[in-house]
Design an enzyme around this catalytic site. Structure first.
Site, PDB file in Angstrom:
ATOM      1  N   GLY A  51      -0.366  -3.216   5.978  1.00  0.00           N
ATOM      2  CA  GLY A  51      -1.334  -4.236   6.308  1.00  0.00           C
ATOM      3  C   GLY A  51      -2.012  -3.984   7.633  1.00  0.00           C
ATOM      4  N   ASP A  71      -9.712  -9.216   0.815  1.00  0.00           N
ATOM      5  CA  ASP A  71      -9.944  -8.508   2.074  1.00  0.00           C
ATOM      6  C   ASP A  71     -11.331  -8.780   2.649  1.00  0.00           C
ATOM      7  OD1 ASP A  71      -7.507  -7.415   2.445  1.00  0.00           O
ATOM      8  OD2 ASP A  71      -8.029  -5.367   1.906  1.00  0.00           O
ATOM      9  N   THR A 107      -4.142   1.779  -2.491  1.00  0.00           N
ATOM     10  CA  THR A 107      -3.604   0.424  -2.583  1.00  0.00           C
ATOM     11  C   THR A 107      -4.205  -0.340  -3.757  1.00  0.00           C
ATOM     12  OG1 THR A 107      -3.216  -1.600  -1.290  1.00  0.00           O
ATOM     13  CG2 THR A 107      -5.377  -0.580  -1.080  1.00  0.00           C
ATOM     14  N   VAL A 108      -3.507  -1.410  -4.171  1.00  0.00           N
ATOM     15  CA  VAL A 108      -4.091  -2.459  -5.004  1.00  0.00           C
ATOM     16  C   VAL A 108      -4.153  -3.764  -4.208  1.00  0.00           C
ATOM     17  CG1 VAL A 108      -3.529  -1.499  -7.267  1.00  0.00           C
ATOM     18  CG2 VAL A 108      -1.825  -2.903  -6.070  1.00  0.00           C
ATOM     19  N   ASN A 109      -3.937  -3.655  -2.916  1.00  0.00           N
ATOM     20  CA  ASN A 109      -3.926  -4.742  -1.935  1.00  0.00           C
ATOM     21  C   ASN A 109      -2.594  -5.469  -1.918  1.00  0.00           C
ATOM     22  OD1 ASN A 109      -4.971  -6.201   0.221  1.00  0.00           O
ATOM     23  ND2 ASN A 109      -5.817  -7.784  -1.081  1.00  0.00           N
ATOM     24  N   THR A 155       0.882  -1.163   0.000  1.00  0.00           N
ATOM     25  CA  THR A 155       0.000   0.000   0.000  1.00  0.00           C
ATOM     26  C   THR A 155       0.921   1.214   0.000  1.00  0.00           C
ATOM     27  OG1 THR A 155      -1.675  -1.253   1.206  1.00  0.00           O
ATOM     28  CG2 THR A 155      -1.830   1.122   1.384  1.00  0.00           C
ATOM     29  N   SER A 163     -10.855  -2.358   5.667  1.00  0.00           N
ATOM     30  CA  SER A 163      -9.475  -1.949   5.406  1.00  0.00           C
ATOM     31  C   SER A 163      -8.806  -1.514   6.700  1.00  0.00           C
ATOM     32  CB  SER A 163      -9.461  -0.784   4.412  1.00  0.00           C
ATOM     33  OG  SER A 163      -8.154  -0.259   4.263  1.00  0.00           O
TER      34      SER A 163
END
Length: 566
Positions: free
Chosen positions: A454, A404, A380-382, A362, A433
């Site tokens: 994370g 997620d 983010t794109v995870n 992220t 998130s």
């Protein structure tokens, strides 16, 4: 990492300055920080700069974020005093029911939840850029996107983390023709020092700049996205892509020892967790404590907040959240009363199951401009390089945010974590998130901070807030050593060098279990040597100076100050 403090004029000590002496921007890549300052120099404000920084990070940090992902943008509008959060979190497609992520035996199939088209939610970042420019900025979207378009077209040098990340994800990413076209050079994967050009992404950004929302969610780009998802075996619809909307949400606000804290509301779990932890801790004199006692009490606050995160939090449009109770001082007082000052509370005495996590790839940036506008944004794109899928002709790397969600309640996902009904996927729902962009303000200072990391994001922001309260500079806050507890597994994790041996022995004597770098005996994820990439900026009203802090763990980040008056 580069941090440059302001060399601003001294203000009168009789009264705090009314406006900052310029603009401070801290981000995870120098090119993004410079893009923001470029837009400021052209007459833009913090919100125009945020468009430039965000879009440029999407170009130069594809490992972490981009047009195919989402994020949270915490804004303070100086002219009105208004604080608001733009929720640009991705949404679940209609096709993404929980059964789609199970194998023939009914078990969670991680190949679908973290890789390829089924792992991707409908992106939110493009809509956020349009919202920022159109509602809060001064400049046309086309002008604020120009740096990102230029850098995507002309290219930039590949850095070590980007190349190593690709090597880790290469097998999955090279399954898709669109991804191969972007990341392979004559069949060779990108390497550190290569000039990385993305002409298709530049074209996609240009369509967004020229046509606004319709330049991404409809028309040429939308057709290519839908075709790429379908050709890869997934299913999106034109209607759900066209109907995506950002949401403006009221931030969570509370006081901590003279600081006004403004932070992210659900579907971020960060604000509620911060409110719980800080309001528990305000009952103690942390500054006067030895490291063992201070760490013990901070960990106990973390433990209780993460337990509540698991059971109560999700998308507020789909889940009833007892937010008023969770952020109240009375509730924190009750939690504080359960803490034994001399002994760790075993997590199994706080009933429940492990908390959902978000991976570490992220990014965050922080901005204060000369008018006093502030932006804290985490996007983010995870996971590492998201889903790995770039629909052909778009340059857009899609996220893997479906991981997620609690795709099978009570069952660990690929990272060994669980979730429950509050975070189960439904069409249009946003996954929980940990992203926690945050403002701090007292009579003398204003600060913006946030980080990737994370599930550790929230505790890193907590430690940053405590650092500012201790009187540290912005750069000292960005460099603080980090530790973390998330209820289950029942472990204190820490970076290398965070605790000396006396502190370790003292915590163990209280009943704490520690997971330190190199320690493979304890359970859990294992503790890496360094965490996060905290970016922060601060305005000191008494001296009327701006300063920035860019995490020294990240060699390509930069915090820069541009002098100037509103």
């Amino acid at each position: 990492m580069l941090a440059v403090a302001a060399s601003a004029q001294q203000a009168s000590t009789a009264a705090p300055a009314a406006h900052p002496p310029g603009t401070a921007i801290a981000s995870g890549h120098r090119l993004a920080t410079e893009a923001g300052l470029e837009i400021i120099a052209q007459g833009g404000n913090a919100f125009d700069a945020a468009v430039a920084v965000s879009s440029t990070l999407g170009v130069v940090e594809p490992i972490s974020s981009g047009l195919g992902g989402g994020g949270f943008f915490l804004l303070h509008q100086a002219s009105t005093g208004r604080d608001v959060m733009i929720d640009a979190r991705e949404t679940a497609p209609e096709s993404a029911s929980p059964d789609k992520f199970l194998d023939k035996a009914g078990k969670l199939d991680p190949s679908r939840s973290i890789n390829g088209p089924w792992s991707a939610g409908i992106p939110g970042l493009p809509a956020a850029l349009v919202e920022l420019a159109g509602k809060y900025g001064r400049l046309p979207l086309k002008q604020s996107l120009a740096p990102a378009i230029r850098i995507a077209s002309e290219g930039f040098p590949v850095y070590e983390r980007m190349a190593k990340g690709y090597a880790l994800r290469r097998e999955e990413m090279e399954k898709y023709p669109g991804t191969r076209e972007v990341y392979l050079r004559n069949g060779r994967p990108i390497q550190t020092g290569d000039i990385f050009r993305q002409p298709e992404l530049a074209h996609t950004l240009t369509l967004l700049a020229e046509h606004g929302r319709d330049g991404f969610y409809k028309g040429e780009t939308a057709r290519k996205l839908l075709a790429g998802v379908k050709q890869s075996g997934g299913k999106w619809t034109a209607a759900e892509l066209a109907s995506y909307q950002v949401k403006e949400r009221a931030p969570i606000q509370f006081d901590y020892k003279g600081w006004k804290i403004t932070t992210a509301p659900p579907p971020s779990s960060g604000g509620i967790a911060l409110a719980e932890m800080l309001q528990i801790l305000e009952g103690y004199d942390l500054k006067g404590m030895d490291p063992v006692q201070r760490t013990h009490l901070t960990v106990e606050a973390m433990r209780r907040a993460y337990r509540d995160r698991t059971f109560f939090l999700g998308d507020p449009d789909f889940t009833t959240i007892p937010q008023k109770v969770l952020v109240s001082k009375d509730y924190a007082l009750g939690l504080r009363s359960t803490i034994n000052p001399e002994k760790a509370t075993p997590s199994d005495l706080l009933s429940g199951n492990p908390t959902p996590l978000e991976d570490e790839e992220t990014t965050h940036f922080s901005i204060i401009d000369a008018e006093g506008n502030r932006v804290g944004a985490t996007q983010t794109v995870n996971l590492l390089y998201g889903s790995g899928l770039i629909p052909k002709g778009t340059g857009v790397l899609l996220n893997d945010e479906m991981d997620d969600f609690a795709l099978k309640p009570g069952t660990p996902n690929a990272f060994g974590v669980m979730g429950y009904e509050a975070n189960a996927p439904k069409p249009g729902k946003r996954p929980l998130s940990s992203m926690t962009p945050t403002f701090m303000e007292n009579a003398d200072k204003s600060a913006v901070l946030g980080t990737p990391g994370g599930s550790r994001i929230i505790t890193m922001v907590l430690l940053g807030i405590l650092g500012y309260d201790d009187g540290l500079t912005a750069q000292q806050v960005a460099a603080l050593p980090r530790y973390h507890h998330q209820w289950l597994p029942d472990l204190i994790e820490a970076e290398s060098g965070t605790f000396d041996q006396a502190t370790v022995r003292g915590l163990e004597a209280m009943g704490h279990k520690l997971k330190l770098p190199g320690d493979t005996a304890a359970g859990g994820r294992g503790s890496s040597h360094v965490w996060g990439n905290l970016q922060t900026v601060e305005w000191d009203r008494k001296t009327n100076t701006l300063s920035g802090g860019s995490d020294p763990r990240n060699p390509v980040g930069a915090a820069l100050v541009r002098p100037g008056t509103p």
